[in-house]
Structures are given as C-alpha cells and as structure tokens.
Design a protein around this motif. Structure first.
Motif, mmCIF file in Angstrom:
data_model
loop_
_atom_site.group_PDB
_atom_site.id
_atom_site.type_symbol
_atom_site.label_atom_id
_atom_site.label_comp_id
_atom_site.label_asym_id
_atom_site.label_seq_id
_atom_site.Cartn_x
_atom_site.Cartn_y
_atom_site.Cartn_z
ATOM 1 N N ALA A 1 0.828 -1.201 0.000
ATOM 2 C CA ALA A 1 0.000 0.000 0.000
ATOM 3 C C ALA A 1 0.864 1.254 0.000
ATOM 4 N N LEU A 2 1.930 1.268 0.804
ATOM 5 C CA LEU A 2 2.820 2.425 0.845
ATOM 6 C C LEU A 2 3.562 2.603 -0.473
ATOM 7 N N ALA A 3 4.040 1.486 -1.038
ATOM 8 C CA ALA A 3 4.726 1.562 -2.328
ATOM 9 C C ALA A 3 3.786 2.067 -3.411
ATOM 10 N N GLY A 4 2.546 1.588 -3.397
ATOM 11 C CA GLY A 4 1.565 2.044 -4.377
ATOM 12 C C GLY A 4 1.226 3.509 -4.207
ATOM 13 N N ALA A 5 1.045 3.959 -2.954
ATOM 14 C CA ALA A 5 0.717 5.361 -2.712
ATOM 15 C C ALA A 5 1.854 6.273 -3.152
ATOM 16 N N ALA A 6 3.093 5.887 -2.824
ATOM 17 C CA ALA A 6 4.238 6.703 -3.223
ATOM 18 C C ALA A 6 4.393 6.741 -4.741
ATOM 19 N N THR A 7 4.225 5.595 -5.372
ATOM 20 C CA THR A 7 4.340 5.535 -6.828
ATOM 21 C C THR A 7 3.241 6.358 -7.489
ATOM 22 N N SER A 8 2.026 6.237 -6.978
ATOM 23 C CA SER A 8 0.908 6.990 -7.546
ATOM 24 C C SER A 8 1.146 8.491 -7.432
ATOM 25 N N ALA A 9 1.657 8.953 -6.275
ATOM 26 C CA ALA A 9 1.944 10.375 -6.096
ATOM 27 C C ALA A 9 3.000 10.851 -7.087
ATOM 28 N N ALA A 10 4.025 10.025 -7.277
ATOM 29 C CA ALA A 10 5.076 10.400 -8.220
ATOM 30 C C ALA A 10 4.542 10.460 -9.650
ATOM 31 N N LEU A 11 3.701 9.492 -10.016
ATOM 32 C CA LEU A 11 3.167 9.460 -11.383
ATOM 33 C C LEU A 11 2.227 10.633 -11.645
ATOM 34 N N ILE A 12 1.452 11.019 -10.620
ATOM 35 C CA ILE A 12 0.587 12.197 -10.769
ATOM 36 C C ILE A 12 1.428 13.437 -11.055
ATOM 37 N N SER A 13 2.555 13.553 -10.366
ATOM 38 C CA SER A 13 3.449 14.691 -10.598
ATOM 39 C C SER A 13 4.002 14.663 -12.014
#
Length: 341
Positions: A158-170
C-alpha cells in the motif's frame, strides 16, 4: 494480523445464487434509471423511440447520449471490480486496488506521454499504451513492496503504491502543464468519468475487456489455492508463479483498457470485492462474477448520483467513487485483523 478466510461461514449454493440474482436485479434497475434520470428526465416512450434509432427532440437525443454512457459505466465498473478482486487474491492483500497500487496512474502516465510525445490519437493505441503502462507499474510496485524483511506485506504494498501513484501524478502534471493544446483535455480526463461515451470507443475496447474477464475467470480456481499460501499451494500441485502471473495479466488488461477510455477511477476495485465476500465468501469462482455485477452497480449508481446532486451541472463519477471509497479504505486499514487475505 491475518484474516483467516477458512474461518468464515460457508455460504450455500442457494444463498450465493440468490445474491447473484439480487445483484443482477440491482444492475438492471440502475441501468434503467441511468437512461431515464439526468439533467432532463425522460419517459418510456422516448426511450423506446431512441432505441429504435429516433433522435428527434431533446428527450430522445438525451436518451441516445445516455445509452453509451450507461453501457460504459456498466463495463468499466465490472472490469475495475474484477481487477481489484484479482489483485487482492494475487497479493493476498485486502488493500489491493488498481488505484491504491498506482496501476491506474501508470496507465494514465503512459497515455499522457503517448499523446504529448508521440502524437497518439486513436482509441486503440490508447488502450495498448495504457495496458503496457499499467503492467509496468504493477511490476514496479510489487517489486518495491517485496524488498526487505517479510516480503510483500499489505502495508508495504500500500505504501509503495501510494508513493508511486503520487510520483506518477506529478509526472503527468509536469508533462501536461506546458502543453496548453492538450492540458485541458488531460485535466478533465484525469478526474475519471464516463460522460461523453460513444459506442465506437466501447466497441474498440470491448475485445480487451472480454480477454481480461476470460483470463481472470480461468484463474479463479488457482486464486482459491493461492489463498492457502504459496507453500501449501505448491504442495497441492499448483504452479504458483504461473497462476499469479496469469491472473495479474488479466487484472492489468482490465484496468488498463478501462483507464484508457474513462481515465483513472479509484476505489471500485477496493470496495466491491469486500462487500461481495460478505455475500458469497472467498471462493473466487463466485467472487469474480458477483464482483462484476457489484462493480457495474456501484459505478452506474455513482454516475446517476453525480448527475442529480448538482443539477443541471454534473459531478464526475471518479469524484463520487472517491467520496465513497476513501472512508471505506480508512475503515479497512483500521481493522488490524484484516492485514492479509
């Protein structure tokens, strides 16, 4: 901190069948309401006339617009729910969802990059690019979440997904903002919605959805075995790596294909499988088809709600599902006993 699925009460075939009939009835009612309700309500006569091809008058034109919108909501909801159920089964993670694991955003970044840098314009190319982006993101998140002691735990994924999602949004914002010619369309698409659907695009994406549903269904029995643990599943003759890879491919195809035409819609794949398990138990042979019905009902209902709460304007379905799904996500996280399936 595990959830023992074997401890759940067994549902009878009759009970599961009744649940399936109930969900199917809900889908039919919501589909009819989706065609009828909107900024302008229409009657049965206009619906019948529109189905016959007539678009004369505002009411019949509204029906002609809502028919593909309803079809897309049904298909997208079903695909996202099945994708979420499969991801939860593959990772044995109750927090797994195409949105939470960043898979939706991986597909979005791939499509936006294709539009900005390679001039992609056709719906078919969007689908292929979105599937590739979703697949690469799924592999990346699972790899990051598997590092360190304990392997791919639900919290780490979940943490890896949240961090990756935030980076991809940027990354998406960084690509879109300097491009005024595409920024407006991308921002609208990034919210996630089914408005503006046309049957031509639905027909283009339908083969991908059929393949994705079929692959997931074929993997259902294997997912049941994986729920027992990798060692025991291997001892029972299950080819663990092949089963996990096959099911994951089906989930990625469904998620990527839907994201290509609707934008990233979150939480459907999280909420629906958990609710359906209360009705059918953990048997994926029942969980997957009933999740499809539940997802179709949820997304269609969310689309209807988005049309009526702010008449004559509309709220995109991605916003409605986020409002529903975010509290549910918090509830799941706070249930300390539900850390693995």
């Amino acid at each position: 901190m595990t959830l023992d699925v074997t401890a759940r009460p067994q549902r009878t075939v009759l009970g599961k069948s009744a649940s399936a009939v109930f969900l199917a009835g809900v889908v039919v009612v919501l589909a009819a309401a989706s065609v009828t309700i909107g900024s302008r309500d229409v009657g049965l006569d206009d619906i019948v006339a529109a189905l016959g091809g007539s678009t004369e008058g505002f009411d019949r034109a509204a029906v002609a617009t809502r028919l593909p919108r309803t079809a897309l909501a049904l298909l997208a909801g079903a695909a996202l729910a099945v994708s979420g159920a499969v991801m939860q089964g593959v990772t044995r993670n109750p927090l797994a969802d195409p949105g939470i694991l960043g898979v939706n955003m991986g597909a979005s970044l791939a499509v936006v990059s294709g539009i900005a840098f390679f001039g992609l314009a056709s719906a078919t190319s969007f689908v292929w690019v979105a599937i590739v982006g979703a697949g690469l993101t799924a592999v990346f998140v699972y790899t990051i979440g598997s590092l360190g002691r304990g392997g791919a735990t639900p919290l780490k994924l979940a943490l890896a997904g949240a961090a990756t999602s935030a980076a991809l949004i940027s990354f998406v914002s960084a690509i879109a903002l300097p491009r005024g010619d595409i920024a407006g369309g991308i921002r609208s698409w990034q919210i996630g919605g089914v408005g503006g659907a046309v049957f031509d695009r639905i027909w283009l994406v339908l083969p991908f959805l059929v393949v994705g549903f079929a692959v997931c269904w074929v993997s259902a029995r294997g997912l049941n075995t994986l729920a027992l643990g990798d060692d025991l599943a291997a001892g029972l003759g299950e080819r663990v790596a092949l089963t996990r890879a096959t099911a994951s491919i089906g989930a990625v195809v469904l998620c990527g294909a839907v994201t290509a035409i609707t934008g990233p819609i979150g939480f459907v794949g999280l909420v629906v499988p958990h609710v359906v398990r209360l009705l059918t138990g953990a048997d994926h042979r029942w969980l997957l088809p009933l999740s499809a019905l539940g997802g179709a009902a949820l997304l269609t209902g969310a689309d209807i709600l988005g049309r009526i709460v702010a008449r004559p304007a509309e709220i995109d379905v991605g916003i409605v599902t986020a409002i529903v799904g975010a509290p549910f996500f918090i509830y799941i996280v706070r249930r300390r006993k539900v850390s693995a399936l």
